[in-house]
Design a protein around this motif. Structure first.
Motif, PDB file in Angstrom:
ATOM      1  N   VAL A 159      -1.475 -78.165 -20.018  1.00  0.00           N
ATOM      2  CA  VAL A 159      -0.104 -78.021 -19.550  1.00  0.00           C
ATOM      3  C   VAL A 159       0.547 -79.407 -19.556  1.00  0.00           C
ATOM      4  O   VAL A 159      -0.003 -80.379 -19.033  1.00  0.00           O
ATOM      5  CB  VAL A 159      -0.055 -77.396 -18.140  1.00  0.00           C
ATOM      6  CG1 VAL A 159       1.385 -77.342 -17.633  1.00  0.00           C
ATOM      7  CG2 VAL A 159      -0.665 -75.998 -18.165  1.00  0.00           C
ATOM      8  N   SER A 160       1.696 -79.488 -20.181  1.00  0.00           N
ATOM      9  CA  SER A 160       2.433 -80.740 -20.285  1.00  0.00           C
ATOM     10  C   SER A 160       3.900 -80.437 -20.010  1.00  0.00           C
ATOM     11  O   SER A 160       4.235 -79.382 -19.480  1.00  0.00           O
ATOM     12  CB  SER A 160       2.230 -81.356 -21.677  1.00  0.00           C
ATOM     13  OG  SER A 160       2.798 -82.643 -21.745  1.00  0.00           O
ATOM     14  N   SER A 161       4.749 -81.370 -20.375  1.00  0.00           N
ATOM     15  CA  SER A 161       6.192 -81.176 -20.194  1.00  0.00           C
ATOM     16  C   SER A 161       6.927 -81.985 -21.257  1.00  0.00           C
ATOM     17  O   SER A 161       6.344 -82.876 -21.893  1.00  0.00           O
ATOM     18  CB  SER A 161       6.628 -81.621 -18.805  1.00  0.00           C
ATOM     19  OG  SER A 161       6.436 -83.022 -18.666  1.00  0.00           O
ATOM     20  N   SER A 184      11.219 -79.413 -19.247  1.00  0.00           N
ATOM     21  CA  SER A 184      10.616 -78.082 -19.167  1.00  0.00           C
ATOM     22  C   SER A 184       9.130 -78.203 -19.462  1.00  0.00           C
ATOM     23  O   SER A 184       8.660 -79.206 -20.006  1.00  0.00           O
ATOM     24  CB  SER A 184      11.286 -77.111 -20.144  1.00  0.00           C
ATOM     25  OG  SER A 184      11.161 -77.572 -21.470  1.00  0.00           O
ATOM     26  N   THR A 185       8.411 -77.167 -19.116  1.00  0.00           N
ATOM     27  CA  THR A 185       6.972 -77.133 -19.342  1.00  0.00           C
ATOM     28  C   THR A 185       6.687 -76.865 -20.811  1.00  0.00           C
ATOM     29  O   THR A 185       7.382 -76.078 -21.459  1.00  0.00           O
ATOM     30  CB  THR A 185       6.327 -76.032 -18.477  1.00  0.00           C
ATOM     31  OG1 THR A 185       6.608 -76.327 -17.108  1.00  0.00           O
ATOM     32  CG2 THR A 185       4.826 -75.967 -18.678  1.00  0.00           C
TER      33      THR A 185
END
Length: 177
Positions: free
Chosen positions: A122-124, A103-104
């Motif tokens: 923004v990563s995950s 998921s983000t």
């Protein structure tokens, strides 16, 4: 990210924390917490705590969707008690086994010492798992240096603290010899 890639990252994390458990089982609390000159007055335990707290920060972030490693809780018992560290690793392994989908995440961090502002990236979950694996290997390499210098009787596998890419490169070199 494919389910297979996600599983790969989970398995890499399990392998890393299993290596950490193996190390912890070879150390007594005094060896673990001893402040070592080669580590500039830090200990194996301080490096272990740091690694474990990054994993814990990742899992704590899942409910809120953002992570900030700078604001992780610091549990000083993890750097003095091998049993506490082993228990934390077992908790990490349980959390890893319950992790089924990527998921983000929003990564928050401050990269400038003289600035209070945080950047947001923004990563995950998968990217942060990859980061935690690499981060752990880096600290394991430091632990290996300290063990070689101060506790050479502690026997660790030759791959402890080596990145997988380095392990593969060394295997290729042996194959060419």
């Amino acid at each position: 990210m494919s389910a297979n890639s996600f599983h790969h990252l989970k398995e890499a994390s399990v392998q890393i924390v299993d290596q950490l458990i193996d190390l912890l089982k070879k150390l007594n609390d005094e060896q673990y917490a001893s402040l070592l000159p080669v580590l500039h007055g830090n200990s194996i335990g301080k490096h272990m705590r740091h690694v474990l707290e990054f994993y814990e920060a990742l899992f704590s972030s899942l409910a809120v969707g953002s992570i900030n490693y700078d604001k992780r809780k610091r549990d000083l018992l993890l750097e003095t008690s091998t049993q506490e560290a082993i228990q934390q690793i077992e908790k990490i392994k349980t959390l890893l086994s319950g992790l089924h989908t990527d998921s983000t995440l929003l990564l928050r961090a401050s990269f400038l010492a003289n600035e209070e502002d945080e950047v947001e990236i923004v990563s995950s979950v998968s990217r942060e798992l990859a980061y935690n694996v690499e981060h752990a290997v880096h600290h394991m390499a430091i632990m290996q240096i300290a063990l070689n210098a101060h506790l050479p009787e502690i026997d660790l596998p030759s791959h402890f603290g080596l990145a997988v890419s380095t392990q593969k490169h060394l295997q290729q070199q042996v194959g060419k010899a």
